[in-house]
Design an enzyme around this catalytic site. Structure first.
Site, PDB file in Angstrom:
ATOM      1  N   LYS A 122       0.828  -1.213   0.000  1.00  0.00           N
ATOM      2  CA  LYS A 122       0.000   0.000   0.000  1.00  0.00           C
ATOM      3  C   LYS A 122       0.861   1.262   0.000  1.00  0.00           C
ATOM      4  O   LYS A 122       0.578   2.207  -0.731  1.00  0.00           O
ATOM      5  CB  LYS A 122      -0.937   0.034   1.222  1.00  0.00           C
ATOM      6  N   ARG A 178      -9.586   0.723   9.063  1.00  0.00           N
ATOM      7  CA  ARG A 178      -9.227  -0.660   9.394  1.00  0.00           C
ATOM      8  C   ARG A 178     -10.341  -1.359  10.145  1.00  0.00           C
ATOM      9  O   ARG A 178     -10.204  -2.532  10.464  1.00  0.00           O
ATOM     10  CB  ARG A 178      -7.981  -0.645  10.271  1.00  0.00           C
ATOM     11  N   ARG A 181      11.403  -6.400   4.965  1.00  0.00           N
ATOM     12  CA  ARG A 181      11.305  -4.955   5.200  1.00  0.00           C
ATOM     13  C   ARG A 181      11.881  -4.608   6.575  1.00  0.00           C
ATOM     14  O   ARG A 181      12.489  -3.555   6.752  1.00  0.00           O
ATOM     15  CB  ARG A 181       9.837  -4.525   5.109  1.00  0.00           C
TER      16      ARG A 181
END
Ligand code: AMP
Length: 190
Positions: free
Chosen positions: A14, A89, A128
Site C-alpha cells: 500500500k 481498518r 522490510r
C-alpha cells in the site's frame, strides 16, 4: 475530488503504490501508521499510548485514528483528493470516514484492495524489517498477530465498500509497475 482507499494486509504494498499515486494524481497521502509513528517519534502522550499496542501488533482505538484523520482533512481543505492508506481498518472507522467526508460535501471514490497471500506477506515484512527499523516488522510472532488482526477486524471493511458498489480487488503479486498499471486502470474509471 479523487478519494481513494488503498486496502490490503500489512505488507501488501500500500505504501509503495500510494507514493506512485501521489506522484501521478497530486493527492495527499494519509497513512494512519505513518501518523502514529510520527507521534511516537515526537514522544507525545498519544504516541506513547499507541506504541504499546502497535508493538504487540494490535490496532489502536478507533477514536484515536479517526481524530487524526479529521485533523488532516481540516488541515488540507484545498486538496485535490486523498489516498487513505491503512485507514479505515474497522467498519466503525469506515462509517466515521463517510460521515467526515459527507460533512465536507465529499465522498470516497472507491476502494482498491491489493490481494497477497499470508506466506508472501510474512516473507515481505521480515525482509522490510531489516531496513525499516520497525519493531513490529522484526518479530515473526508480531507479524502473524498483525495479519490476524487484519483478518479478524479489517476484512469486514471490504464488505462495507462492496455494499456501496465501490470495491475493486487487484492481484498484489507482480512487479511494482504492473500492479500500479492495474490500479491506474481502475482509478481512471472513477
Ligand atoms: P501500518 O503502518 O499501517 O502497518 O500500521 C502500523 C500499526 O499502527 C498497526 O499495526 C496498528 O497498531 C496501528 N494502526 C495504523 N493504522 C491504524 C488504524 N487505522 N486503526 C487502528 N490501528 C492502526
Amino acid at each position: 475530488m479523487l478519494n481513494l482507499v488503498l486496502f490490503g494486509p500489512p505488507g501488501a504494498g500500500k505504501g509503495t503504490q500510494s507514493q506512485k499515486l501521489i506522484d501521478k494524481y497530486g493527492l495527499i497521502h494519509l497513512s494512519t501508521g505513518d501518523l502514529l509513528r510520527g507521534e511516537i517519534s515526537q514522544g507525545t502522550e498519544l504516541g506513547l499510548e499507541a506504541k504499546k499496542l502497535m508493538d504487540q501488533g494490535l490496532l489502536v482505538p478507533d477514536a484515536v485514528v479517526i481524530g487524526m484523520i479529521e485533523n488532516k482533512l481540516d488541515a488540507n481543505k484545498d486538496a485535490k483528493g486523498f489516498i487513505f492508506d491503512g485507514f479505515p481498518r474497522t467498519v466503525a472507522q469506515a462509517e466515521a470516514l463517510d460521515n467526515l467526508l459527507e460533512s465536507k460535501a465529499s465522498a470516497i471514490s472507491g476502494m482498491i484492495a491489493l490481494e497477497v497471500d499470508d506466506d508472501e506477506l510474512e516473507r515481505r515484512l521480515l525482509l522490510r524489517g531489516k531496513d525499516s527499523g520497525r519493531p513490529d516488522d522484526a518479530d515473526p510472532a508480531i507479524i502473524r498477530k498483525r495479519i490476524k488482526e487484519y483478518n479478524d477486524k479489517t476484512t469486514p471493511v471490504a464488505g462495507y465498500y462492496k455494499n456501496q458498489d465501490k470495491f475493486t480487488s487487484i492481484n498484489g503479486i507482480g512487479s511494482i509497475d504492473e500492479i500500479f498499471s492495474a490500479i491506474v486502470a481502475v482509478t481512471e474509471k472513477y
